[in-house]
Design an enzyme around this catalytic site. Structure first.
Site, PDB file in Angstrom:
ATOM      1  N   GLU A  15      48.871 -27.856 -17.135  1.00 29.96           N
ATOM      2  CA  GLU A  15      47.694 -27.912 -17.996  1.00 29.96           C
ATOM      3  C   GLU A  15      46.889 -29.211 -17.736  1.00 29.96           C
ATOM      4  OE1 GLU A  15      49.640 -27.817 -21.890  1.00 29.96           O
ATOM      5  OE2 GLU A  15      50.215 -25.899 -21.736  1.00 29.96           O
TER       6      GLU A  15
ATOM      7  N   GLU B 116      54.392 -20.900 -20.123  1.00 30.64           N
ATOM      8  CA  GLU B 116      54.995 -21.373 -21.118  1.00 30.64           C
ATOM      9  C   GLU B 116      54.575 -20.405 -22.242  1.00 30.64           C
ATOM     10  OE1 GLU B 116      53.951 -25.496 -22.257  1.00 30.64           O
ATOM     11  OE2 GLU B 116      54.511 -26.297 -20.228  1.00 30.64           O
TER      12      GLU B 116
HETATM   13  C1  FCB Z   1      52.204 -27.708 -23.908  1.00 28.73           C
HETATM   14  C2  FCB Z   1      53.113 -28.622 -23.067  1.00 28.73           C
HETATM   15  C3  FCB Z   1      54.251 -28.709 -23.191  1.00 28.73           C
HETATM   16  C4  FCB Z   1      54.581 -28.629 -24.422  1.00 28.73           C
HETATM   17  C5  FCB Z   1      54.209 -27.350 -25.313  1.00 28.73           C
HETATM   18  C6  FCB Z   1      54.325 -27.397 -26.729  1.00 28.73           C
HETATM   19  O1  FCB Z   1      51.091 -27.862 -23.959  1.00 28.73           O
HETATM   20  O2  FCB Z   1      52.747 -28.162 -21.554  1.00 28.73           O
HETATM   21  O3  FCB Z   1      54.731 -29.808 -22.596  1.00 28.73           O
HETATM   22  O4  FCB Z   1      54.415 -29.809 -25.213  1.00 28.73           O
HETATM   23  O5  FCB Z   1      52.625 -27.681 -25.092  1.00 28.73           O
END
Ligand code: FCB
Length: 437
Positions: free
Chosen positions: A164, A347
Site C-alpha cells: 500500500e 488483504e
Molecule cells: C491495511 C494495512 C494493514 C492493516 C489493515 C487493516 O491498510 O495494510 O497493515 O492495517 O489495513
C-alpha cells in the site's frame, strides 16, 4: 458458497511490526514506527509494537494455527531493520535466521510463504536521511531486496515488494496520521515516485535471485460521488486518480495520471521504464468504498471525503460494502485490459470488538458475514472474466493496528494481549471449512 477454480490460493495476511514484538533482539535497528509510537498522542491507546503479538517468539504456535486453518498460503512481511539495522550494508545473519525458520516451518506445514518486503517499517536511519523523500532510499530498498532474496529466494513462493504505497504516502507523509508523521499534503508526491522507483529496482534485484513471481500490494477504494453535480464528479475523479491510479497507471506502463500533486520534475529519464518492469501478480487490498464531494471554498484539497450512508459499519466505522470489491475488480479489468496481470486479493477483512464469552469462546458472526460477502464478490468477478487467483484474509491474528494501537481486532484468531493467549474465533472455523471445500 459456489466453487472456485482448482488451484485458487486461499491465505491470510499479517505484517511484521503489527505482530512480531521483540524489537530489540538480534541486533534489529529502530524503525520509524518505534519512533512514532513513542511520540505522545500519536497512538490512541498510547501503546507501541514493542510486544505486539510476541510472534517473533511464538511463530511455531502461529504456524500451527495456519496449518489448522488449512490455508495454502501465508502472507507475512519482513522487517527491514532486522535485516539491515540502518537500512544499508550487509545483511544481519541473525535477522535473516528468523525468517528462514519461519519459511521452513511454513513449507513443512504445506503453506506457501508469501513475503512482503516493505510493510511501512522503514529503518529510522533512512528516515533521518530523508526517508522516501530522498531518491537514494529507492536504491537502498533494492539492495535490501537483493540481500533478503539471496537467503530466502529459493523458498518464498511469491514476493511482494511494497504494501500500500498510497496509504504510506497519504497517511504517513500527507496527513501525518501514520509514521513518519509528516504533513506535506500534495508535496508528498516524491514519496510516491521514490516508492515506485524502489519497487521497479527491487523487481530487477529479485529477478536475479529467484524464479518466483513478483507482485506489489496496492490499496484500492471505488469512489462514490456524493451527488450528480459536475463539481462532485470532478472531485470524485480527482480522488480516484490519486487513490486508484497514481500507483497503478505507471506500474502498468501508462505513466502518471493527471492526479493532484503529480510533479514531473521529480521524475528522471528512464524512471518510468524501471517502474513498469513486468510483474506477474497485482495484489489488491480492499476494505471499503469512499464517498467524495466537492470541497468547501478555500479547502487545500480538491475533494472532501464524506461518510457513505446506508451500509452496516465495522468497529472502525468503515462501511461494509462487498459490492465495492466486485466493482473495483471489474474496474481494474476495464481500465487496464490486457495490461492487467493476474490479481490476488492480498488483504480483505474487518475489525469488530470481539471478546471471549463465559466459556472462553469467541463468536464473531459479523466477520463471517463480511468475509462471505467479499468471497462471493470475488467469485462474481471471476465469473465476469477478471483473472483473480487468490484471496487473503486480513488478518490471522488480532494485532497492533497502527495509530489505533490494540483497539481494533481484525483476526480470525483472538489474542489476549496480557497473556498472549490465542483463541480461534468462529470465523476461523468458517474459513477453515471454506478452504477445505
Ligand atoms: C491495511 C494495512 C494493514 C492493516 C489493515 C487493516 O491498510 O495494510 O497493515 O492495517 O489495513
Amino acid at each position: 458458497m459456489p466453487d472456485f477454480p482448482a488451484g485458487f490460493r486461499w491465505g491470510v495476511s499479517t505484517s511484521a511490526y503489527q505482530i512480531e514484538g521483540a524489537t530489540t533482539v538480534d541486533g534489529r535497528g529502530p524503525s520509524i514506527w518505534d519512533t512514532f509510537a513513542r511520540e505522545p498522542g500519536r497512538i490512541v491507546d498510547g501503546s507501541t509494537g514493542d510486544e505486539a503479538c510476541d510472534h517473533h517468539h511464538r511463530y511455531a504456535e502461529d504456524t500451527a494455527l495456519l496449518a489448522g486453518l488449512g490455508v495454502s498460503a501465508y502472507r507475512f512481511s519482513i522487517s527491514w531493520p532486522r535485516i539491515q539495522p540502518t537500512g544499508a550494508g550487509p545483511a544481519l545473519t541473525a535477522g535473516l535466521d528468523f525468517y528462514d525458520r519461519l519459511v521452513d516451518g511454513l513449507l513443512a506445514a504445506g503453506v506457501d510463504p508469501v513475503a512482503t518486503l516493505f510493510h511501512w517499517d522503514l529503518p529510522q536511519a533512512l528516515e533521518d536521511a530523508g526517508g522516501w523523500l530522498n531518491r537514494d532510499t529507492a536504491a537502498r530498498f533494492a539492495e535490501y531486496a537483493d540481500v533478503t532474496a539471496a537467503r530466502l529466494g529459493d523458498r518464498v513462493k511469491l514476493w511482494i515488494t511494497l504494501n500500500e504505497p498510497f496509504i504510506h504516502m497519504s497517511l504517513g507523509h500527507g496527513m501525518g496520521v501514520h509514521a513518519p508523521g509528516r504533513v506535506l499534503l500534495f508535496d508528498a508526491f516524491p514519496v510516491a515516485h521514490h516508492q515506485l522507483l524502489g519497487h521497479g529496482l527491487a523487481v530487477a534485484a529479485l529477478r536475479a535471485r529467484t524464479a518466483s513471481p513478483v507482485a506489489i500490494a496496492n490499496n484500492y477504494s471505488p469512489v462514490r460521488p456524493a451527488g450528480d453535480s459536475d463539481v462532485d464528479r470532478a472531485a470524485a475523479a480527482a480522488y480516484d486518480a490519486l487513490h486508484n491510479r497514481l500507483f497503478t497507471d505507471p506500474l502498468l506502463g501508462l505513466g502518471y495520471p493527471d492526479a493532484p500533486g503529480v510533479d514531473p520534475t521529480v521524475v528522471r529519464d528512464g524512471d518510468l521504464d524501471v517502474i513498469a518492469a513486468p510483474i506477474e501478480v497485482l495484489g489488491v487490498n480492499y476494505y471499503n468504498p469512499t464517498g467524495i464531494r466537492a470541497p468547501e471554498e478555500g479547502s487545500p484539497l480538491p475533494f472532501e471525503i464524506v461518510p457513505l450512508d446506508g451500509y452496516p459499519r465495522t468497529a472502525f466505522d468503515w462501511p461494509v460494502a462487498p459490492d465495492g470489491l466486485r466493482e473495483l475488480l471489474l474496474q481494474l479489468r476495464d481500465r487496464y485490459g490486457d495490461a492487467l496481470p493476474e490479481i490476488q486479493v492480498t488483504e480483505s477483512g474487518c475489525a469488530y470488538d470481539d471478546a471471549p464469552d463465559a466459556q472462553g469462546r469467541v463468536d464473531d458472526p459479523e466477520r463471517i458475514a463480511y468475509l462471505d460477502g467479499h468471497v462471493r464478490a470475488v467469485h462474481e468477478a471471476i465469473g465476469a472474466g477478471v483473472p483473480v487467483t487468490g484471496y487473503f484474509v486480513w488478518s490471522l491474528l488480532d494485532n497492533w493496528e497502527w495509530a489505533e494501537g490494540f483497539t481494533k481486532r481484525f483476526g480470525l484468531v483472538h489474542v489476549d494481549y496480557p497473556t498472549q493467549r490465542r483463541t480461534p474465533k468462529s470465523s476461523y472455523a468458517w474459513f477453515r471449512d471454506l478452504v477445505r471445500r
